[in-house]
Design a protein around this motif. Sequence first.
Motif, short mmCIF file in Angstrom:
data_model
loop_
_atom_site.label_atom_id
_atom_site.label_comp_id
_atom_site.label_asym_id
_atom_site.label_seq_id
_atom_site.Cartn_x
_atom_site.Cartn_y
_atom_site.Cartn_z
N THR A 33 -64.46 -99.81 1.85
CA THR A 33 -64.98 -100.66 0.78
C THR A 33 -64.74 -100.09 -0.61
N ILE A 34 -64.04 -98.97 -0.71
CA ILE A 34 -63.83 -98.31 -1.99
C ILE A 34 -63.18 -99.23 -3.02
N THR A 35 -62.32 -100.12 -2.56
CA THR A 35 -61.58 -100.98 -3.49
C THR A 35 -62.51 -101.88 -4.29
N SER A 36 -63.75 -102.07 -3.84
CA SER A 36 -64.68 -102.94 -4.56
C SER A 36 -65.59 -102.16 -5.50
N LEU A 37 -65.42 -100.84 -5.58
CA LEU A 37 -66.31 -100.01 -6.36
C LEU A 37 -65.94 -100.03 -7.83
N SER A 38 -66.94 -100.27 -8.68
CA SER A 38 -66.76 -100.22 -10.13
C SER A 38 -67.60 -99.06 -10.65
N ILE A 39 -66.97 -98.19 -11.44
CA ILE A 39 -67.65 -97.00 -11.94
C ILE A 39 -67.69 -97.05 -13.46
N ASN A 40 -68.88 -97.14 -14.01
CA ASN A 40 -69.08 -97.12 -15.46
C ASN A 40 -69.41 -95.70 -15.89
N ILE A 41 -68.60 -95.16 -16.79
CA ILE A 41 -68.74 -93.78 -17.24
C ILE A 41 -69.02 -93.77 -18.73
N VAL A 49 -61.06 -85.84 -21.69
CA VAL A 49 -61.42 -87.04 -20.93
C VAL A 49 -60.57 -88.24 -21.32
N SER A 50 -59.67 -88.08 -22.28
CA SER A 50 -58.90 -89.23 -22.75
C SER A 50 -58.06 -89.85 -21.65
N ALA A 51 -57.61 -89.04 -20.69
CA ALA A 51 -56.81 -89.58 -19.59
C ALA A 51 -57.66 -90.48 -18.68
N ILE A 52 -58.96 -90.22 -18.61
CA ILE A 52 -59.87 -91.10 -17.86
C ILE A 52 -60.05 -92.40 -18.62
N ARG A 53 -60.30 -92.30 -19.90
CA ARG A 53 -60.49 -93.49 -20.74
C ARG A 53 -59.25 -94.37 -20.72
N ASP A 54 -58.05 -93.74 -20.71
CA ASP A 54 -56.80 -94.49 -20.75
C ASP A 54 -56.30 -94.92 -19.38
N GLY A 55 -57.02 -94.57 -18.33
CA GLY A 55 -56.64 -94.98 -16.99
C GLY A 55 -55.55 -94.14 -16.34
N LYS A 56 -55.25 -92.98 -16.90
CA LYS A 56 -54.22 -92.11 -16.33
C LYS A 56 -54.78 -91.21 -15.23
N ALA A 57 -56.03 -90.83 -15.37
CA ALA A 57 -56.72 -90.08 -14.32
C ALA A 57 -57.75 -91.02 -13.71
N LYS A 58 -57.75 -91.13 -12.38
CA LYS A 58 -58.53 -92.18 -11.73
C LYS A 58 -59.26 -91.66 -10.51
N VAL A 59 -60.16 -92.48 -10.01
CA VAL A 59 -60.68 -92.36 -8.66
C VAL A 59 -59.94 -93.40 -7.83
N GLU A 60 -59.28 -92.97 -6.82
CA GLU A 60 -58.39 -93.84 -6.05
C GLU A 60 -59.10 -95.11 -5.59
N GLY A 61 -58.52 -96.26 -5.96
CA GLY A 61 -59.02 -97.54 -5.49
C GLY A 61 -60.22 -98.08 -6.24
N ALA A 62 -60.78 -97.32 -7.18
CA ALA A 62 -61.97 -97.76 -7.90
C ALA A 62 -61.60 -98.19 -9.32
N GLU A 63 -62.40 -99.09 -9.87
CA GLU A 63 -62.22 -99.52 -11.24
C GLU A 63 -63.07 -98.65 -12.15
#
Length: 367
Positions: A33-41, A49-63
């Motif tokens: 069910t990971i693909t449905s997970l939304s993570i607000n940081i 942390v800019s790579a997280i903000r820009d979507g370059k560093a991720k949690v696999e399958g999560a938004e």
Amino acid sequence: MNYRLLPNLITAVLLISGVACNGEEQSEPKPETITSLSINIAGYDYDRVSAIRDGKAKVEGAEINFEVSNIYALNKSVFGPEQKFEVSEIGLIPYISRYINEGFRDYTLIPVFISRTFRHRNIYVHTDSGIEKPEDLKGKRVGTPGYGMSANTWIRGMLKDEYGVEANDFQWIESDKSSDGAELNSGFAKYYFGDDFPLIKGPDGVDESELLLSGQCDALITAITPKAYLERNPKIRQLFPKAREPEIAYFKKTGMFPIMHVVAIKTEVLEKEPWLAKAVFEMYSEAKTMAYANLESTTVVRTSLPWAKDEYESTVEIMGDNYWKYGIEANRKELEAIMRYVFEQGLVKKQISFEELFAPSTLTLEE
């Protein structure tokens, strides 16, 4: 491990294959069910942390949704009723205090120490005070916008351990206003020291910068750069005018890089998704590695400092390749010190082991 030479491709392969940063396989399998997970940081907009903000560093399958904020709003969100972020930067000392004194368990820490600062530079003195060295603070009046600030806790610990100056060697004056315009908590926080401890409330509506300039105190100890100092008022100066030198000496002697803020995950989310603690740790670690690469590169200067690469190389020479370390063992000295400081300085009512604060699955994580 040489972080400057670590290819991002290797990190990506490790994440996809399910291998931890220390080479061990994951003990917490990710659910389908990971693909449905939304993570607000939420957190500051650091380069690490800019790579997280820009979507370059991720949690696999999560938004991932990253909201830029400041420590006042972050603490208010985590400790208040709203708690809208699954992952949040948080002040380490406020968290420890709430955890021990009030039984706060709504968020759980992971060993991502996102904000760190050497604090010799945060002691300011009035030029007419006669204070030339740390020992001269004894018997003086010291203003602050918050006795329990994380920065102040580290400064008091440093003053005691390195210079023999105790927290009760001078008169503390706690203002109810901050010269940076931030809204401070009204009244005193709950402190656990004797009634005779030298701490008093400053005059209403007078910030720490005004306290010093008006002569109502002789020095300031604060995380906040006082307004008078920013305005280059000649009546205020740093106790350590070339703070880099004693800060480097402090690091070489103690091996400690003081921790201010840490990353926390909402406990109810971890109970449902226990694998998330490790995944978020790895995401932050990957983002930091990308920041290192940007600092080292001369292809494009990404910071507004012309000699950023030289400063980076100097820092690596002094502190090592991975100088901004995540993980428990790499930060054991700092964590043991801060748990001692909060108890010695009356911020908590009892002493506990720092390991209790962190998600158990993260205690052995390494970079």
